[in-house]
Scaffold this motif. Structure first.
Motif, short mmCIF file in Angstrom:
data_model
loop_
_atom_site.label_atom_id
_atom_site.label_comp_id
_atom_site.label_asym_id
_atom_site.label_seq_id
_atom_site.Cartn_x
_atom_site.Cartn_y
_atom_site.Cartn_z
N SER A 110 -6.25 4.93 -0.66
CA SER A 110 -5.82 4.64 0.25
C SER A 110 -3.87 5.03 0.10
O SER A 110 -3.59 6.23 1.48
CB SER A 110 -6.03 3.39 0.92
OG SER A 110 -7.07 3.39 1.41
N LEU A 111 -3.81 4.24 -0.59
CA LEU A 111 -1.89 4.97 -0.47
C LEU A 111 -2.17 6.07 -1.30
O LEU A 111 -0.72 6.75 -1.37
CB LEU A 111 -1.86 3.69 -1.58
CG LEU A 111 0.11 4.27 -2.13
CD1 LEU A 111 0.65 3.14 -0.67
CD2 LEU A 111 0.43 2.95 -3.51
N GLY A 192 -11.80 1.97 1.98
CA GLY A 192 -10.07 2.26 1.81
C GLY A 192 -10.09 3.83 2.82
O GLY A 192 -8.59 3.79 3.57
N LEU A 193 -10.88 3.26 4.10
CA LEU A 193 -10.85 4.24 5.21
C LEU A 193 -9.70 4.00 6.39
O LEU A 193 -8.84 4.30 6.72
CB LEU A 193 -11.68 5.42 5.77
CG LEU A 193 -11.94 5.38 7.40
CD1 LEU A 193 -11.31 7.30 6.25
CD2 LEU A 193 -13.23 5.61 7.40
N GLY A 194 -9.89 3.00 6.63
CA GLY A 194 -8.85 1.95 7.11
C GLY A 194 -7.97 2.22 7.12
O GLY A 194 -6.92 2.39 7.56
N SER A 195 -7.26 1.63 5.46
CA SER A 195 -5.86 1.57 5.19
C SER A 195 -5.33 2.86 4.97
O SER A 195 -4.66 3.48 5.36
CB SER A 195 -5.99 0.62 4.22
OG SER A 195 -6.37 -1.06 4.17
N LEU A 196 -6.27 3.75 5.07
CA LEU A 196 -5.59 5.58 4.53
C LEU A 196 -5.07 5.94 6.36
O LEU A 196 -4.58 6.18 6.41
CB LEU A 196 -6.77 5.93 3.92
CG LEU A 196 -6.73 7.83 4.43
CD1 LEU A 196 -5.36 8.40 3.21
CD2 LEU A 196 -7.85 8.36 3.76
N ARG A 201 -0.48 6.76 9.17
CA ARG A 201 0.30 6.60 10.60
C ARG A 201 1.75 6.13 10.37
O ARG A 201 2.58 6.88 10.93
CB ARG A 201 -0.49 6.27 12.09
CG ARG A 201 -1.98 6.99 12.40
CD ARG A 201 -1.22 7.89 12.58
NE ARG A 201 -0.76 7.65 13.84
CZ ARG A 201 -0.36 9.44 14.39
NH1 ARG A 201 -0.22 9.96 14.39
NH2 ARG A 201 -0.08 9.13 16.00
N PHE A 202 2.14 5.32 9.68
CA PHE A 202 3.16 4.73 9.35
C PHE A 202 3.84 5.62 9.01
O PHE A 202 5.20 5.62 8.83
CB PHE A 202 2.41 2.36 9.08
CG PHE A 202 1.65 1.68 9.51
CD1 PHE A 202 2.78 1.70 10.88
CD2 PHE A 202 0.81 1.98 9.88
CE1 PHE A 202 2.76 0.37 11.76
CE2 PHE A 202 0.61 0.26 10.51
CZ PHE A 202 1.19 0.05 11.46
N VAL A 203 3.29 6.33 7.66
CA VAL A 203 4.58 6.89 7.16
C VAL A 203 4.53 7.91 7.97
O VAL A 203 6.20 8.22 7.58
CB VAL A 203 3.34 6.79 5.62
CG1 VAL A 203 4.45 8.73 5.04
CG2 VAL A 203 3.32 6.02 4.60
#
Length: 317
Positions: A110-111, A192-196, A201-203
């Motif tokens: 994700s990160l 990790g899909l949801g966090s990715l 989007r937040f980045v």
């Protein structure tokens, strides 16, 4: 910073204490119980059920049971599973490392993809690539993990035979790192899909928020390259609000592992916790909830400490 960290840890103790009280109370008032499976068994007599209640301490009021559990916990004894009879600490030792491997892989995925994707589309605002990522983000948020996991299994394991369907290692095969990696790809992607999607989007939003600040224009005026301006100046300032989201998502990986591990037969805490819910295995349930609460507190603590690392104006003394 050491004093601040210690103070936060001490403040977390009464919070954990309150969480354990509420969760134990809710489990105790839930209909059924660890002995519900025996109630409809004609071979088990009421006298035997009563003897089991006394043996497990289930005949005591819930608060007495709670303080007995808490006293044992403070002495390093997490109790024994009602279902298997094994020590809860032993079950955690067998399952928790596997869940941490899955969580770590999902976090790195994700990160590692969320940051560059967010930066890339921020530099190409309102382009086709930006709209495509927006569509992907909303699609990933709306996609149920159990459905997405089955789709990946069908495509990559059943149809294409590229990856294994389930498990952590190949049955009766050598437990190599490469074999673990092949089994890890699909469940880590689902977890990790949801966090990715959300982190990218937040980045993007954070980068766009600082791109037109004075210090960015000053960095450009100094002749710095676009890459240096984005990574060293824009990203570092944009990460401050994102750190909070990442810290809050840490226990989300642990909770999401309950479904993901069940889909892919991953031998971790998620499957253990789900089976404890089905069997009304209170000691194992309390262990899973306590670990989840500690991860939530740890995520918030790491986020607060990361603020001071990213912004030197933040002091903890």
């Amino acid at each position: 910073m050491a004093a601040y960290t210690m103070r936060r840890i001490l403040e977390a103790i009464p919070l954990l204490f309150l969480i354990t009280i509420v969760t134990y109370l809710l489990m105790s008032i839930t209909p059924g119980g660890p002995l519900a499976v025996y109630l409809h068994n004609p071979k088990v007599t009421p006298a035997q059920i009563q003897a089991l209640e006394v043996q497990m301490g289930l005949n005591k009021p819930w608060y007495i049971q709670y303080f007995d559990w808490l006293w044992a916990l403070l002495h390093g004894n997490w109790g024994y599973s009602y279902f298997s009879g094994l020590p809860v600490m032993k079950l955690i030792g067998q399952r928790l490392p596997n869940t941490l491997i899955l969580m770590g892989a999902a976090f790195i995925l994700s990160l590692g993809l969320g940051l560059p994707l967010g930066i890339y589309v921020a530099r190409h605002q309102y382009s086709f690539r930006d709209h495509a990522l927006s569509f992907f983000s909303f699609f990933a948020w709306a996609m149920p993990s159990f459905f997405f996991g089955v789709v990946l299994q069908t495509v990559f394991a059943v149809d294409l035979h590229w990856l294994p369907v389930s498990g952590m290692y190949t049955a009766y095969g050598p437990h190599t790192f490469l074999d673990l990696l092949r089994h890890l790809i699909l469940p880590a992607t689902v977890l990790g899909l949801g966090s990715l999607a959300s982190w990218s989007r937040f980045v993007r939003a954070g980068i766009l928020d600082v791109l037109h600040k004075d210090f960015i224009r000053t960095a450009h005026a100094k002749g710095l390259s676009e890459r240096v301006v984005i990574v060293r100046h824009a990203l570092k300032n944009a990460l401050l609000p994102i750190i909070t989201i990442i810290g809050m998502d840490l226990p989300g990986f642990f909770g999401g592992a309950v479904i993901t591990e069940q889909i892919f037969s991953w031998p971790g805490m998620g499957r253990l916790f789900l089976s404890s819910l089905n069997n009304r295995d209170y000691p194992v349930q309390m262990a899973g909830l306590l670990i989840g609460a500690m991860l939530l507190i740890l995520g918030n603590l790491l986020a607060d400490l990361a603020y001071g690392f990213l912004d030197p104006r933040i002091k903890y003394d």
